[in-house]
Design an enzyme around this catalytic site. Sequence first.
Site, PDB file in Angstrom:
ATOM      1  N   GLY A  11      72.757  34.570  30.026  1.00  0.00           N
ATOM      2  CA  GLY A  11      72.809  33.104  30.028  1.00  0.00           C
ATOM      3  C   GLY A  11      72.360  32.549  28.686  1.00  0.00           C
ATOM      4  N   ARG A  72      78.664  38.331  29.985  1.00  0.00           N
ATOM      5  CA  ARG A  72      78.072  39.420  30.770  1.00  0.00           C
ATOM      6  C   ARG A  72      79.152  40.486  30.857  1.00  0.00           C
ATOM      7  NH1 ARG A  72      75.776  34.712  33.699  1.00  0.00           N
ATOM      8  NH2 ARG A  72      73.564  34.751  33.248  1.00  0.00           N
ATOM      9  N   ASP A 103      66.624  39.904  30.795  1.00  0.00           N
ATOM     10  CA  ASP A 103      66.368  41.259  31.288  1.00  0.00           C
ATOM     11  C   ASP A 103      67.632  42.124  31.348  1.00  0.00           C
ATOM     12  OD1 ASP A 103      67.330  39.804  33.396  1.00  0.00           O
ATOM     13  OD2 ASP A 103      65.768  40.380  34.818  1.00  0.00           O
ATOM     14  N   THR A 127      66.068  33.208  27.392  1.00  0.00           N
ATOM     15  CA  THR A 127      66.463  32.758  28.729  1.00  0.00           C
ATOM     16  C   THR A 127      65.645  31.521  29.078  1.00  0.00           C
ATOM     17  OG1 THR A 127      66.259  33.206  31.115  1.00  0.00           O
ATOM     18  CG2 THR A 127      64.886  34.535  29.685  1.00  0.00           C
ATOM     19  N   ASP A 129      64.657  30.765  31.871  1.00  0.00           N
ATOM     20  CA  ASP A 129      63.840  31.022  33.070  1.00  0.00           C
ATOM     21  C   ASP A 129      62.398  31.434  32.780  1.00  0.00           C
ATOM     22  OD1 ASP A 129      66.015  30.397  34.581  1.00  0.00           O
ATOM     23  OD2 ASP A 129      66.566  32.466  35.030  1.00  0.00           O
ATOM     24  N   ASP A 131      61.214  34.309  32.534  1.00  0.00           N
ATOM     25  CA  ASP A 131      60.830  35.346  33.495  1.00  0.00           C
ATOM     26  C   ASP A 131      60.730  36.748  32.890  1.00  0.00           C
ATOM     27  OD1 ASP A 131      63.512  35.557  33.038  1.00  0.00           O
ATOM     28  OD2 ASP A 131      64.081  35.815  35.129  1.00  0.00           O
ATOM     29  N   ARG A 173      66.597  31.645  39.233  1.00  0.00           N
ATOM     30  CA  ARG A 173      67.117  32.527  40.289  1.00  0.00           C
ATOM     31  C   ARG A 173      65.998  33.389  40.875  1.00  0.00           C
ATOM     32  NH1 ARG A 173      72.316  35.069  38.175  1.00  0.00           N
ATOM     33  NH2 ARG A 173      70.837  35.581  36.527  1.00  0.00           N
TER      34      ARG A 173
HETATM   35  O1  F6P Z   1      69.806  31.560  32.399  1.00  0.00           O
HETATM   36  C1  F6P Z   1      69.252  31.963  33.622  1.00  0.00           C
HETATM   37  C2  F6P Z   1      69.882  31.202  34.708  1.00  0.00           C
HETATM   38  O2  F6P Z   1      69.732  29.898  34.307  1.00  0.00           O
HETATM   39  C3  F6P Z   1      69.395  31.345  36.135  1.00  0.00           C
HETATM   40  O3  F6P Z   1      68.285  30.572  36.462  1.00  0.00           O
HETATM   41  C4  F6P Z   1      70.627  30.986  36.908  1.00  0.00           C
HETATM   42  O4  F6P Z   1      70.608  31.444  38.192  1.00  0.00           O
HETATM   43  C5  F6P Z   1      71.677  31.623  36.107  1.00  0.00           C
HETATM   44  O5  F6P Z   1      71.250  31.527  34.769  1.00  0.00           O
HETATM   45  C6  F6P Z   1      73.052  31.089  36.261  1.00  0.00           C
HETATM   46  O6  F6P Z   1      73.830  31.487  35.200  1.00  0.00           O
HETATM   47  P1  F6P Z   1      75.397  31.628  35.176  1.00  0.00           P
HETATM   48  O7  F6P Z   1      75.953  30.408  35.765  1.00  0.00           O
HETATM   49  O8  F6P Z   1      75.712  31.776  33.743  1.00  0.00           O
HETATM   50  O9  F6P Z   1      75.724  32.851  35.972  1.00  0.00           O
END
Ligand code: F6P
Length: 323
Positions: A11, A72, A103, A127, A129, A131, A173
């Site tokens: 992300g 990804r 991660d 990120t 998050d 996390d 998430r």
């Molecule tokens: O970048 C992390 C995050 O924001 C998470 O909190 C979220 O669930 C996820 O990315 C969603 O990302 P995408 O829509 O790119 O799969």
Amino acid sequence: MNRIAVFTSGGDAPGMNACIRAVVRTAHHFGKEVIGVRRGYQGMIDEDFFLMEPQSVSNIIQLGGTILRSARSHDFRTPEGRKKAYENLKSQNIDGIVAIGGDGTFTGANIFMQEYPDISIVGCPGTIDNDLYGTDYTIGYDTAINTAMNAIDNIKDTANAHDRLFFIEVMGRDAGFIALRAGIATGAEAVLIPESKTDVDNLIHVLENDYKKKKNACIVVVAEGDDTGGALKIAERVGKTFTEYEIKVSILGHMQRGGRPTCMERVRASRMGVAAVKALMNGDKGVMIGIINQRITQTPFEMACKTHPPLDEEMLEVAKILA
Ligand code: F6P
């Protein structure tokens, strides 16, 4: 070290561009060439490489997103994909990489380095998050909490005008960092996060008390990964028995991923980018750069990905006392 590659993966997060800029300029400062890889690991497989000069990163420090784009990659999860990536990197004479991501990015880097130890990888945590274990802040987090805070402030205005209860879902998430900080900063009545089990009866009890106290409106900030299943589901459950306020749901979504990085974001991302290149030149590899207590640190990829940062009990208490 001959040539350093840099890429962003997973992300995107505001501040990634500041980090890319720092990597490119630091490498050039020490007389190294830099290759930009577009779309993360997939770009390595597809040979999406280009030479980056110090001017390639002019005027990007203030931009959200990532000029290197992100992806990804499913192909990189296969041994054949990683072999192709390795061959392409070698053909470009690349022997050091700065990976900016979360991660998933570092898990991939770890596997790749075990298979191809002649390529060194150092990571920068990117990120929203927050996390990752081994850093107080990830790149993107500070901007995201400010974006969430501003959005919730706006919703509070209309909530108060109409005596409404809002369930506002923020990103996260697996982690409640955004929810907890944004909840405290906006004076939310409750914050629901994945790290602690939500007691729905207690939540209703809290909201009933707030209604009795004649509060005009209530805000519940919900992390998307909360065990109740997110804002829509918890709003529906609460609405079955608690009918005092009109209930509305607002899901902030990907607006939290974009926008101009804050000052702290740009500064931290710049520091991490500089540290990553210096680490590679020092012969370090398989580590994520972090900032703990304002100091630059290194944490092995394995630990950064597999250890969940601890829940901040003190923050949770602050959110509850001040609600
Ligand atoms: O970048 C992390 C995050 O924001 C998470 O909190 C979220 O669930 C996820 O990315 C969603 O990302 P995408 O829509 O790119 O799969």
